[in-house]
Scaffold this motif. Structure first.
Motif, PDB file in Angstrom:
ATOM      1  N   GLY A  56       1.277   3.687   2.392  1.00  0.00           N
ATOM      2  CA  GLY A  56       0.923   3.117   0.868  1.00  0.00           C
ATOM      3  C   GLY A  56      -0.313   3.915   0.675  1.00  0.00           C
ATOM      4  O   GLY A  56       0.201   4.869   0.714  1.00  0.00           O
TER       5      GLY A  56
ATOM      6  N   ARG B 121      -2.755  -0.552  -1.310  1.00  0.00           N
ATOM      7  CA  ARG B 121      -1.584  -1.684  -1.339  1.00  0.00           C
ATOM      8  C   ARG B 121      -0.628  -0.631   0.189  1.00  0.00           C
ATOM      9  O   ARG B 121      -0.430   0.579   0.081  1.00  0.00           O
TER      10      ARG B 121
ATOM     11  N   SER C 172       1.092  -5.540   1.822  1.00  0.00           N
ATOM     12  CA  SER C 172       0.480  -6.640   1.203  1.00  0.00           C
ATOM     13  C   SER C 172      -0.582  -5.849   1.123  1.00  0.00           C
ATOM     14  O   SER C 172      -1.014  -4.871   0.408  1.00  0.00           O
ATOM     15  N   VAL C 173      -1.106  -6.319  -0.541  1.00  0.00           N
ATOM     16  CA  VAL C 173      -2.137  -5.670  -1.426  1.00  0.00           C
ATOM     17  C   VAL C 173      -3.342  -6.861  -0.677  1.00  0.00           C
ATOM     18  O   VAL C 173      -3.169  -7.785  -0.811  1.00  0.00           O
TER      19      VAL C 173
ATOM     20  N   ARG D  27      -8.316  -6.369  -2.150  1.00  0.00           N
ATOM     21  CA  ARG D  27      -9.246  -5.928  -2.422  1.00  0.00           C
ATOM     22  C   ARG D  27     -10.330  -5.652  -2.391  1.00  0.00           C
ATOM     23  O   ARG D  27     -10.542  -7.419  -1.631  1.00  0.00           O
TER      24      ARG D  27
END
Length: 269
Positions: free
Chosen positions: A234, A254, A257-258, A260
């Motif tokens: 990713g 990323r 899944s994403v 933060r």
């Protein structure tokens, strides 16, 4: 120059002290140290001249002379004794006035030249630091890029591994320009390792770490390196946020899944 409140108080010393002392002196005045407020106030007035308050010093002197003259007149001695006691003090004030109008401009020029010299020294130091940093960056670029550039200059077709090394080198040099705060050996090695695994790594620096204690910066860099080591595919975007944000560093991953991640607190900066 003296601040105006201090100037007013000092200018009033002659009048106030003379009035207080003369009000309890016998008539005629014994002279000598009995009239000490006149001489001591003159010292204050000369100081005021040196400190750029010449007009206020003369006003204070005039009021002191008027006080002494009024006292001798009110006590039946006439104005002569009051003038003879106080006018002599005009000489030191006159001398200080001459000093103020001749030497203070010269002192101002000296201070100006000193400030200009300090500014010039600061500019020279900044230029020297910039040249030193440029030389360091040139040495770094030479050590990193020269072997590959010399290989390209031969005109031979690059092998796949060499092309891959060129891509990684370009990304590393780009990180040095866009994210100088993250140019720590462990972060650089982690980013290189992630890119070799096929991860797209982008690092940005908006100077949120400027002023953060070194130990806190080291902790944040270790956290960034650990996160880079944990990603196998990713993309990863590591950004040092601008000052004043809630966090200091964000990591956007990323992959399947994403997610933060926020690191550090802005209050620590």
């Amino acid at each position: 120059p003296l601040p105006m409140p201090a100037t007013i108080l000092l200018a009033a010393t002659g009048t106030v002290s003379s009035a207080l002392v003369f009000s309890v002196l016998p008539v005629p005045s014994p002279g000598g140290i009995a009239t000490w407020p006149l001489g001591m106030s003159t010292v204050v007035f000369t100081f005021m001249c040196v400190r750029g308050r010449t007009l206020a010093a003369w006003i204070g002197l005039a009021c002191m002379i008027a006080t002494a003259t009024f006292w001798t007149y009110a006590t039946g001695q006439g104005i002569g004794p009051g003038l003879s006691l106080s006018l002599v003090n005009a000489a030191p004030v006159l001398m200080s006035t001459f000093f103020a109008f001749t030497l203070r401009p010269l002192a101002g020029s000296i201070y100006l030249l000193r400030a200009m010299s300090l500014q010039r020294s600061a500019e020279q130091a900044a230029s020297a630091a910039a040249l030193e940093e440029r030389d360091a960056q040139l040495d770094r670029l030479d050590s990193l890029a020269r072997p590959l550039l010399e290989r390209i200059a031969t005109g031979e077709v690059l092998e796949a591994g060499e092309r891959r090394a060129g891509v990684l080198l370009e990304a590393r040099l780009r990180d040095g320009l866009r994210a100088p705060a993250l140019q720590d050996p462990q972060v650089v090695e982690a980013a290189d390792a992630a890119r070799r695994r096929g991860v797209d790594v982008v690092m940005l620096d908006d100077h949120g770490l400027d002023g953060v204690p070194p130990d806190e910066q080291a902790r944040l860099r270790r956290a960034v390196a650990d996160e880079l080591d944990s990603v196998s595919h990713g993309s990863v975007t590591v950004r040092v946020l601008p000052p004043g944000r809630r966090a200091l560093v964000t990591i956007l991953v990323r992959g399947d899944s994403v997610r933060r991640i926020e690191l550090g607190k802005a209050s620590q900066g």
